[in-house]
Design a protein around this motif. Structure first.
Motif, PDB file in Angstrom:
ATOM      1  N   UNK A  72     -10.983   8.015   5.913  1.00  0.00           N
ATOM      2  CA  UNK A  72     -10.468   7.351   7.107  1.00  0.00           C
ATOM      3  C   UNK A  72     -10.308   5.842   6.963  1.00  0.00           C
ATOM      4  N   UNK A  73     -11.242   5.179   6.294  1.00  0.00           N
ATOM      5  CA  UNK A  73     -11.129   3.722   6.200  1.00  0.00           C
ATOM      6  C   UNK A  73     -11.025   3.253   4.747  1.00  0.00           C
ATOM      7  N   UNK A  74     -10.906   4.176   3.831  1.00  0.00           N
ATOM      8  CA  UNK A  74     -10.943   3.829   2.409  1.00  0.00           C
ATOM      9  C   UNK A  74      -9.556   3.959   1.774  1.00  0.00           C
ATOM     10  N   UNK A  75      -8.937   2.824   1.529  1.00  0.00           N
ATOM     11  CA  UNK A  75      -7.576   2.849   0.978  1.00  0.00           C
ATOM     12  C   UNK A  75      -7.554   3.126  -0.523  1.00  0.00           C
ATOM     13  N   UNK A  76      -8.738   3.260  -1.132  1.00  0.00           N
ATOM     14  CA  UNK A  76      -8.772   3.552  -2.570  1.00  0.00           C
ATOM     15  C   UNK A  76      -8.573   5.043  -2.839  1.00  0.00           C
TER      16      UNK A  76
ATOM     17  N   UNK B  30      -4.574  -3.076   6.598  1.00  0.00           N
ATOM     18  CA  UNK B  30      -5.506  -2.852   7.706  1.00  0.00           C
ATOM     19  C   UNK B  30      -4.794  -2.204   8.901  1.00  0.00           C
ATOM     20  N   UNK B  31      -3.545  -2.581   9.147  1.00  0.00           N
ATOM     21  CA  UNK B  31      -2.787  -1.939  10.230  1.00  0.00           C
ATOM     22  C   UNK B  31      -2.623  -0.447   9.945  1.00  0.00           C
ATOM     23  N   UNK B  32      -2.242  -0.145   8.700  1.00  0.00           N
ATOM     24  CA  UNK B  32      -2.012   1.255   8.340  1.00  0.00           C
ATOM     25  C   UNK B  32      -3.302   2.058   8.474  1.00  0.00           C
ATOM     26  N   UNK B  75       1.583   0.723   0.383  1.00  0.00           N
ATOM     27  CA  UNK B  75       0.792   1.215   1.514  1.00  0.00           C
ATOM     28  C   UNK B  75       1.123   2.688   1.802  1.00  0.00           C
ATOM     29  N   UNK B  76       2.372   3.074   1.580  1.00  0.00           N
ATOM     30  CA  UNK B  76       2.737   4.482   1.805  1.00  0.00           C
ATOM     31  C   UNK B  76       1.994   5.415   0.849  1.00  0.00           C
ATOM     32  N   UNK B  77       1.507   4.881  -0.250  1.00  0.00           N
ATOM     33  CA  UNK B  77       0.737   5.732  -1.170  1.00  0.00           C
ATOM     34  C   UNK B  77      -0.527   6.249  -0.498  1.00  0.00           C
TER      35      UNK B  77
END
Lengths: 329, 638
Positions: A72-76, B30-32, B75-77
């Motif tokens: 949910x909060x982890x973009x990795x 952060x928005x995404x 970011x789409x990734x």
């Protein structure tokens, strides 16, 4: 001067930050090794920041597998199940982090951190824990304190709109520039995590952030109930209010100092909230960079943020014996 | 935190991000992650290597590509199901008009310059869309919410002017390294490689003072009978030798100053250095040519000796002529142009050496010449988090809880992140209120062109102005004008104000409008005969856009004694009279100087920085919190 000159590639890549903290600090960063435990969204933010900054290595430990919550909060972690097969959170995050800066070594370490020995911890300059039980925090903190070389120790936790960082730099010495050529030597003594949280509440200044107390109540509740960090639901509130009463009594603190509404938020909103992860991960990144580069005044010893009032506060929780602020040699 | 109501407000929201740089990358991520699903992002820039230390959505392989587009793909990734619409474009393009802005629920700025910030501010006011403004420099940053009629607009507080230096300091009496940089960049570099027709004080001064019989135009032309090295040495001897001798002959100048030392190439470099094949080499791509490389100088942090600087000077000049000949005449200084930075560093150092000023490394010189703002990922991440928190309040119409937040380097009363209540609109703001400005000008001498360039474009930041006196239009810019009107307006430009078809004299009220920004203001004209050339180089003075009370309070130390404004490097500020501008584009800045704010802590944190950086921490990627006191202090002194 620390180590070799920066290469042309490093100077080009790190140009904007070398202008901020200088080439010496950048060289010290390049030699440093960071250990990270618990791949939360906040830790993902932190890892991004120090990998970009150009440390030597980052070692990730987290044996868990992907759940919806970990995404949910982890973009990795990319939302592609084909990637998850048989991989731990640490391994998945490692794959993504490597791409951020080819000059930094990122690795995932397998195994239970409680079984790791002195020789393992000694490889690192900074250790960062997240999503960690009270027992584990104390145990690893003690382990770090017994090493032959100083290791910067941090814990970080975000719950909903709140975040907390704890810092233990033990006996930390650094120098800072005071006008032109004059440098002064500074020394700060830090209490361990156990020492800090044992400081009687009545011994603390009246204006200490209430969030500090609230976080201790929740932490203690999870510990006595045998919960994993962040595993509370709203039904736990009565139990938590009861524990607050007990803790306030032992500490001679008026119960009203820890508002019901604040505890309720912390019990209910246990998931990480991405803007808070970015803020806390940013502050933590900056603190770790300060400690390993020896540049700048490190914070002592708690940082607390609550989006409700927007304040990012530093609290010194060290009691009368635990040293007090910056001393000068 | 994320209640149902909040989540659905986020999901429904259409947001516009302006800027995909340092703050932009962090913000988009952060928005995404926070659940935003419809994000539009405008950025005209392409990716550079020096972005990669913090703009984490970009990789080495993306260098040269559009920031907006690469950021979207990255970011789409991790959030493939949301909509991100990139525009690789300048936000000032006419397609981004008021109707375009009206489509959005909130606009989030992550910009790097004052000009674009003002433009977006006006469009947001015209479209009545809330704006969350932000900026960072080093460890400092801030986030502000601008809501029409409720909080101050971006232009309610005075904005600093670019740092400028008096011409004579630059041309004759440099005392700091920055003066040598300005000389090397704006005068020498521009003279040798830029537009030959542009006014340039370089040889004007040298012939002025020395009464030299030389034809000054010819000095910088390569003669038919000389090779590049001979030419380079002649330029060298002229600017570092001859011109200094000429300056020395004016004894009055040096009464209270250290005399400079003329430097001639033969005294520094005895042997001929050019490789003989120099002239036959072909033109190459900009990035591939380097005097440092051909002279085997590796470390940009080293300070070169006078001889090394002289070698770099001659080699860089040779390389410009032999490998980049086609560009000569059209070059402007660019901090990312390695050869240009090398030339400027060397020239500034030789001049510094002549005037007894300490020499600097290429790395330092580049920072000064390029007005480079130091920047780091952590501050941008923190600021982006704060922006999202405010943006969500805007969407929830949580009007009483907006905060302006400062990210500080050193805690103030335990606060590292310091929220402050937003301020009410400034009732006399010429942008968001209807308060008229006033202009003192010599209406008989100043032309309409001067007014358009210096005031309407230069100070008011308009792109498509219409200037009216009552109902009659004196000037207009637009794409669909009739030819005869274009001709009339062109003729008007060259007329003195009092000689216009509808004369502008003392007491006239002009209306100036920008159709794209849908922004209009009135200017009361007041005739004045004389202007001080050094202090009022525009020959006109605009007032009403800086509020006097703000000045006063800002310079008063706070009662609690935290203000350290007495420690400011005021010496620099005293030189703040306009003339040679060091910046081509002024950096975006946000005010920290509200009259009611207790912002001594911001001043304090600013003071920790080195004075040398203070003058210049502008431009590039992110905004500068701080220049503000500089402009205010300056204003007070004027």
């Amino acid at each position: 001067m620390e180590g070799q000159e920066l290469t042309e590639q490093e100077t080009a890549l790190y140009d904007r930050q070398i202008r901020l903290w200088g080439a010496d600090a950048q060289r010290r960063l390049r030699k440093s090794h960071i250990l990270v435990y618990g791949m939360t969204g906040t830790v993902a933010e932190f890892c991004k920041n120090i990998v970009l900054a150009g440390v030597h290595s980052v070692t990730l430990v987290d044996e868990r597998v992907v759940t919806e919550e970990s995404l949910s909060a982890n973009f990795l972690i990319l939302p592609d199940e084909n990637l998850y097969h048989g991989k731990t959170l640490a391994e998945l995050c490692c794959d993504s982090l490597k791409e951020f800066n080819p000059m930094v070594h990122v690795a995932a370490e397998k195994g239970d951190i409680l079984t790791f020995g002195v020789e393992f911890f000694e490889k690192f300059d900074a250790v960062i824990l997240s999503c960690c039980s009270l027992r584990k925090k104390k145990w690893i903190n003690q382990k770090c304190r017994k090493l032959s070389k100083p290791v910067a120790f941090y814990t970080v936790e975000c719950r909903g709109s709140c975040g907390e960082i704890f810092v233990d730099l033990q006996d930390y010495k650094y120098s800072k520039l005071k006008r032109l050529d004059e440098t002064i030597e500074c020394r700060i003594e830090y209490p361990s995590f156990e020492e800090a949280i044992s400081v009687p509440w009545r011994a603390l200044p009246r204006r200490v952030s209430k969030l500090y107390f609230a976080m201790r109540v929740i932490e203690q509740f999870e510990y006595v109930e045998g919960r994993d960090p962040g595993q509370t639901i709203i039904d736990d509130l009565p139990g938590i209010l009861k524990l607050r009463k007990e803790l306030c009594e032992t500490n001679s603190l008026n119960e009203s100092q820890i508002a019901d509404a604040l505890l309720e938020r912390l019990v209910r909103d246990t998931t990480e909230y991405p803007p808070i992860c970015a803020i806390i991960g940013g502050i933590l990144g900056q603190e770790v960079i300060k400690a390993i580069s020896g540049k700048g005044d490190p914070l002592k010893n708690f940082f607390l943020f609550d989006a409700m009032d927007g304040k990012g506060l530093i609290e010194d929780i060290s009691g009368p014996s635990g040293g007090s602020g910056a001393g000068f040699d | 935190m994320a209640s149902e109501e909040q989540l659905s407000a986020i999901k429904r929201a259409k947001v516009l991000m302006v800027g995909a740089g340092g703050i932009g990358c962090e913000l988009l991520k952060t928005l995404a992650l926070s659940g935003f699903q419809d994000i539009h992002i405008i950025d005209m820039d392409t990716i550079e290597v020096s972005n990669l230390n913090r703009q984490f959505l970009f990789r080495q392989c993306h260098v040269g590509q559009s920031k907006a587009k690469v950021a979207r793909d990255a970011v789409l990734r991790f959030r493939p199901n949301i909509s991100i619409t990139p525009y690789h474009a300048n936000v000032k393009e006419s397609r981004f008009n008021v109707d375009f802005f009206k489509e959005f629920d909130v606009v989030l700025n992550g910009l790097d310059n004052l000009d674009a910030r003002r433009h977006v501010n006006r469009l947001c006011l015209a479209a009545d869309v809330p704006l969350v403004e932000s900026g960072t420099t080093g460890f400092l940053g801030q986030v502000t919410v601008h809501l029409k009629g409720k909080t101050e607009c971006y232009e309610c507080q005075p904005k600093p002017a670019p740092k400028t230096y008096p011409v004579c300091t630059i041309t004759s009496t440099p005392s700091k390294f920055v003066h040598c940089i300005v000389w090397a960049k704006d005068l020498l570099f521009a003279k040798l490689f830029g537009d030959k027709n542009q006014e340039n004080d370089l040889n004007v001064r040298s012939s002025d003072t020395g009464n030299s019989s030389e034809h000054s135009e010819d000095v910088f032309e390569c003669r038919k009978d000389e090779d590049i090295e001979q030419y380079g040495r002649r330029i060298y001897d002229h600017v570092f030798g001859h011109n200094i001798e000429v300056a020395l002959s004016n004894e009055e100048t040096w009464k209270n100053r250290n005399k400079p030392r003329p430097i001639y190439s033969k005294d520094v470099l005895h042997v001929k250095m050019t490789k003989e094949n120099g002239d036959t080499e072909k033109d190459c791509a900009t990035g591939d040519v380097s005097a440092m490389a051909s002279l085997s100088l590796k470390n940009p942090q080293d300070i070169w000796s006078l001889a090394e600087n002289s070698r770099v000077f001659l080699e860089a000049l040779r390389l410009f002529f032999s490998k980049r000949g086609k560009e000569i005449g059209n070059l402007t200084f660019d901090k990312d142009d390695q050869l240009a930075v090398e030339f400027v560093t060397a020239a500034a150092n030789i001049r510094a050496s002549s005037f007894g000023i300490p020499l600097h490394s290429l790395f330092e010189a580049k920072g000064i010449a390029g007005n480079i703002v130091h920047a780091v990922a952590t501050t941008n991440a923190i600021i982006a988090g704060l922006i999202v928190i405010e943006a969500i309040k805007v969407l929830k119409k949580d009007n009483n809880n907006y905060r302006m937040t400062y990210c500080l380097e050193h805690p103030s009363r335990k606060l590292l992140l310091m929220p402050v209540e937003p301020y009410e609109p400034n009732k006399s703001c010429y942008v968001c209120s209807e308060t008229p400005l006033s202009l003192e000008v010599n209406t008989r001498h100043s032309k309409l062109r001067d007014f358009v360039e210096k005031i309407v474009k230069g100070k008011l930041g308009m792109n498509f102005p219409v200037i009216m006196k009552g109902a009659s239009i004196l000037y207009e810019v637009g794409e669909d004008l009739e030819d005869d009107m274009v001709a009339i307006y062109a003729a008007n430009l060259e007329k003195a104000l009092s000689e216009l078809p509808s004369p502008v004299t003392s007491g006239t009220v002009l209306t100036v409008e920008d159709l794209q920004q849908e922004f209009s203001c009135s200017i009361n004209i007041k005739h004045r005969e004389e202007f001080d050339e050094e202090k009022e180089p525009d020959g006109m003075v605009l007032s009403g856009w800086v509020e006097a009370p703000v000045d006063k309070d800002n310079n008063k130390p706070n009662g609690n004694g935290e203000s350290t404004s007495n420690a400011l490097p005021t010496e620099e500020i005293l030189e703040g009279e306009k003339d040679v501008e060091i910046q081509e584009t002024s950096g975006g800045t946000e005010t920290v100087a509200g009259k009611k704010r207790k912002l001594s802590e911001v001043d304090e944190s600013r003071n920790q920085k080195k004075p040398e950086k203070l003058d210049l921490d502008d431009e590039d990627d992110e905004l500068v919190i701080s220049d503000d006191w500089e402009s205010l202090t300056k204003k007070k002194r004027v």
